[in-house]
Write an enzyme that holds these catalytic residues in place. Structure first.
Site, short mmCIF file in Angstrom:
data_model
loop_
_atom_site.label_atom_id
_atom_site.label_comp_id
_atom_site.label_asym_id
_atom_site.label_seq_id
_atom_site.Cartn_x
_atom_site.Cartn_y
_atom_site.Cartn_z
N HIS A 105 0.84 -1.19 0.00
CA HIS A 105 0.00 0.00 0.00
C HIS A 105 0.88 1.25 0.00
O HIS A 105 1.93 1.28 0.65
CB HIS A 105 -0.92 0.01 1.21
CG HIS A 105 -1.67 -1.28 1.40
ND1 HIS A 105 -2.61 -1.72 0.50
CD2 HIS A 105 -1.59 -2.23 2.36
CE1 HIS A 105 -3.09 -2.88 0.91
NE2 HIS A 105 -2.48 -3.21 2.03
N GLU A 122 -1.41 -0.70 8.27
CA GLU A 122 -2.33 -1.66 8.87
C GLU A 122 -1.63 -2.61 9.83
O GLU A 122 -0.39 -2.61 9.93
CB GLU A 122 -3.04 -2.47 7.78
CG GLU A 122 -2.11 -3.30 6.91
CD GLU A 122 -2.81 -3.90 5.69
OE1 GLU A 122 -3.90 -3.44 5.32
OE2 GLU A 122 -2.24 -4.85 5.10
N HIS A 180 3.43 -7.73 1.23
CA HIS A 180 2.82 -8.69 2.15
C HIS A 180 1.72 -9.47 1.45
O HIS A 180 1.22 -9.07 0.40
CB HIS A 180 2.24 -7.97 3.38
CG HIS A 180 1.17 -6.97 3.04
ND1 HIS A 180 1.46 -5.68 2.66
CD2 HIS A 180 -0.18 -7.07 3.00
CE1 HIS A 180 0.33 -5.02 2.44
NE2 HIS A 180 -0.68 -5.84 2.62
N ARG A 200 -1.43 -4.42 -6.26
CA ARG A 200 -1.29 -5.87 -6.38
C ARG A 200 -0.14 -6.15 -7.34
O ARG A 200 -0.16 -5.70 -8.48
CB ARG A 200 -2.61 -6.43 -6.91
CG ARG A 200 -2.72 -7.95 -6.89
CD ARG A 200 -4.06 -8.39 -7.49
NE ARG A 200 -5.19 -7.89 -6.74
CZ ARG A 200 -6.16 -7.15 -7.27
NH1 ARG A 200 -6.15 -6.82 -8.55
NH2 ARG A 200 -7.17 -6.73 -6.52
#
Length: 327
Positions: A105, A122, A180, A200
């Protein structure tokens, strides 16, 4: 300014995913018959997916209405001054029957410039994991854009990425830029900034039911990736019964682990913030002003900033909560 004098529960927003499974129904009692629900958005202010109150006098109101009406009484003065009428966190439960794509991200500045969005820092708390289930987090050793692209082209990214076998209670902090992926067989709680921006980079060459490959974001990702490695990616922490112990703290959120056995009186007067409780095991009851609200494994509760003192009771032995707020 009027206050919200109740605990707020919201109707989960269930998301079908190509990699989703059935654990959100079988383990967390989510109301669905689908066999590929990957995410339950528990608390969301993402455009098009605004959470709606499911209990009490405010049932049917959405999060945007609450923020517009109650402002700092709902989220805290400091939070309101910083974020205005935008709820800053997105709270989820995630079930990966198959591995998610390898992704990352962008940070705040890049996300704002490219997408007019927050970045997406996150964290994960593993609630259940099948035998040998794993998470991909970061690089094994420091890498470079050139090395990364070579392995991406050769479909050998796993040769340079860190893979950890996980079990219940494992915690991972995922700052922006860290590559990740959640592996197959993992059920977890995710706490993140309010953003749905994902780059992605590899999706295991799988196709959807129509034979289509999902979009990849190879070029966008290149200058968003953090190519530095860490010696350890999981978070070490200690927990103590009937005490909230910090497991992650960053500018975007702080998360405590809060094991409850019996009854605990809570005083959040030191917090100028809303407080979110995610029940990750067991069953609890929150009590305030002769009103009781249950919270079972797989459920989430928002405590308004103006509601400072209440009690929590674990109804059948030890229960575990994640306590989330903004410092």
């Amino acid at each position: 300014m009027s206050k919200v004098n109740q605990f707020l529960k919201f109707t989960p927003i269930l998301k079908e995913k190509i990699w989703g499974g059935e654990k959100l129904r079988t383990h967390l009692n989510k109301a669905t018959n689908s066999s590929n629900i990957g995410e339950s958005w528990e608390l969301s202010d993402v455009e098009g997916d605004t959470s709606i109150v499911a209990n009490g006098n405010l049932k049917g109101k959405d999060l945007k209405e609450l923020l517009s009406t109650y402002k700092s009484s709902l989220v805290g003065e400091k939070v309101y001054n910083q974020f205005g009428e935008k709820f800053p966190l997105l709270i989820k439960f995630i079930d990966a029957k198959e591995a998610l794509s390898i992704q990352l991200h962008p940070h705040d500045d890049l996300a704002q410039k490219r997408h007019n969005s927050f970045g997406k820092t996150e964290m994960w708390y593993v609630m259940q994991a099948d035998e040998n289930a794993n998470l991909i987090v970061g690089f094994k050793k420091d890498s470079t854009q050139k090395e990364y692209l070579k392995h991406l082209e050769n479909k050998s990214l796993l040769d340079i990425l860190n893979v950890d076998v996980v079990s219940k209670g494992d915690v991972y902090f995922i700052p922006t830029g860290r590559v990740h992926a959640i592996g197959a067989g993992v059920l977890l709680a995710e706490i993140q900034q309010t953003s749905d921006i994902t780059y992605r980079v590899y999706d295991w060459d799988r196709q959807d039911s129509a034979g289509n490959y999902r979009e990849l974001h190879t070029d966008l990702a290149l200058d968003a990736i953090d190519y530095k490695a860490k010696e350890q990616y999981n978070t070490n922490y200690e927990s103590e019964e009937n005490k909230a112990s910090e497991i992650v703290s960053c500018p975007y959120f702080t998360t405590n682990i809060f094991p409850i056995n019996g009854t605990v009186n809570v005083n959040n007067s030191s917090k100028d913030s809303f407080v979110i409780y995610m029940c990750v095991s067991g069953k609890t009851v929150f009590n305030y002003n002769k009103i009781s609200t249950s919270l079972e494994a797989g459920e989430t509760l928002l405590v308004p900033a103006g509601l400072k003192e209440f009690s929590i009771n674990s109804t059948n032995g030890l229960s575990e909560l994640l306590e989330v707020y903004i410092k």
